[in-house]
Design a protein around this motif. Structure first.
Motif, short mmCIF file in Angstrom:
data_model
loop_
_atom_site.label_atom_id
_atom_site.label_comp_id
_atom_site.label_asym_id
_atom_site.label_seq_id
_atom_site.Cartn_x
_atom_site.Cartn_y
_atom_site.Cartn_z
N LEU A 33 49.41 -1.74 -88.47
CA LEU A 33 48.94 -0.38 -88.22
C LEU A 33 50.03 0.35 -87.43
O LEU A 33 50.85 -0.27 -86.76
N THR A 34 49.99 1.68 -87.51
CA THR A 34 50.97 2.49 -86.78
C THR A 34 50.27 3.44 -85.82
O THR A 34 49.07 3.65 -85.91
N ASN A 35 51.07 4.02 -84.94
CA ASN A 35 50.59 5.01 -83.95
C ASN A 35 49.48 4.48 -83.07
O ASN A 35 48.38 5.02 -83.11
N PRO A 36 49.69 3.49 -82.28
CA PRO A 36 50.91 2.75 -82.00
C PRO A 36 51.12 1.62 -83.02
O PRO A 36 50.19 1.22 -83.72
N ASN A 37 52.34 1.08 -83.06
CA ASN A 37 52.68 0.00 -83.99
C ASN A 37 52.06 -1.31 -83.51
O ASN A 37 52.15 -1.65 -82.33
N ARG A 38 51.43 -2.02 -84.46
CA ARG A 38 50.83 -3.29 -84.11
C ARG A 38 50.58 -4.11 -85.37
O ARG A 38 50.45 -3.56 -86.46
N LEU A 39 50.50 -5.40 -85.18
CA LEU A 39 50.11 -6.33 -86.22
C LEU A 39 48.75 -6.87 -85.84
O LEU A 39 48.56 -7.29 -84.69
N VAL A 40 47.81 -6.84 -86.77
CA VAL A 40 46.44 -7.23 -86.50
C VAL A 40 46.13 -8.51 -87.29
O VAL A 40 46.43 -8.60 -88.47
N ILE A 41 45.52 -9.47 -86.61
CA ILE A 41 45.10 -10.72 -87.22
C ILE A 41 43.59 -10.83 -87.01
O ILE A 41 43.14 -10.93 -85.87
N ASP A 42 42.83 -10.79 -88.11
CA ASP A 42 41.38 -10.96 -88.04
C ASP A 42 41.02 -12.31 -88.62
O ASP A 42 41.55 -12.72 -89.67
N VAL A 43 40.13 -13.03 -87.92
CA VAL A 43 39.60 -14.30 -88.42
C VAL A 43 38.08 -14.20 -88.35
O VAL A 43 37.52 -13.97 -87.28
N GLY A 44 37.44 -14.35 -89.52
CA GLY A 44 35.99 -14.14 -89.59
C GLY A 44 35.21 -15.43 -89.70
O GLY A 44 35.73 -16.48 -90.03
N LEU A 45 33.93 -15.29 -89.42
CA LEU A 45 33.02 -16.43 -89.46
C LEU A 45 32.72 -16.87 -90.88
O LEU A 45 32.75 -16.14 -91.81
#
Length: 156
Positions: free
Chosen positions: A144-156
C-alpha cells in the motif's frame, strides 16, 4: 576556434553544474513493524520509506538468518510464512539501522499469528518470518502507499 572551445566548455560545465545529485536513500528502508488483530485474521505491517522492487512469499518449515545461516527460533509456531522483500533494507546507505525494534518477538494478542522475526537484512534483501498456529490458515501479502507499507494478513 577558441570561441567554439569556450562555448563547448561552458555547455559542458553548465550540464555538470546543474545536474542534481542523488541525496535520498537509494533503497527503501524499514522503519517499523506493527501488528494487529482483525475479525478473522491477524495483520503484520512493515512501514517502509518506499516500496520494494518485488516481494516473494512462501510457506516454510523453518527459517535461518541469511547472514550467518543460523536457525531463527520461532517457538510456538507450527507454520511459518517467509516473506522476502527484494530492494529493501533495515539500514540506511551508511549502515545505520532504520529499524531499531525487536528482531524476533511474540505476538500474544494475535490469532493465528504468534511470532514475527526479521531474518535477513543483506544486500537490499529484507526477510521477515511470520509464525502462526493454524495449518489451514490463508494468507495474503500486498503493498500500500501513502504511507508506503507491506501488509501480511494471515487468516483463520
Amino acid at each position: 576556434m577558441n570561441r567554439r572551445l569556450v562555448a563547448v566548455l561552458v555547455a559542458v560545465l553548465t550540464v555538470f553544474t546543474f545536474v542534481p545529485l542523488a541525496s535520498a536513500q537509494s533503497t527503501p528502508t524499514l522503519s517499523n513493524i506493527r501488528t494487529g488483530q482483525h475479525p478473522g485474521f491477524s495483520r503484520v505491517v512493515l512501514d517502509l520509506s518506499g516500496l520494494p522492487t518485488e516481494h516473494r512469499v512462501r510457506e516454510v518449515t523453518s527459517v535461518a538468518n541469511c547472514g550467518s545461516g543460523n536457525p531463527v527460533d520461532m517457538p510456538g509456531s507450527t507454520e511459518i510464512l517467509a516473506v522476502t522483500l527484494i530492494g529493501a533494507a533495515a539500514h540506511d546507505d551508511n549502515g545505520n539501522p532504520t529499524y531499531t525494534g525487536s528482531r524476533n518477538f511474540a505476538t500474544p494478542n494475535l490469532n493465528p499469528v504468534n511470532r514475527v522475526a526479521l531474518t535477513c537484512d543483506f544486500e537490499a534483501t529484507l526477510g521477515i518470518a511470520v509464525g502462526y498456529t493454524n495449518a489451514n490458515a490463508w494468507h495474503r501479502v500486498f503493498t500500500l502507499t501513502n504511507p508506503n507499507r507491506l501488509v501480511i494478513d494471515v487468516g483463520l
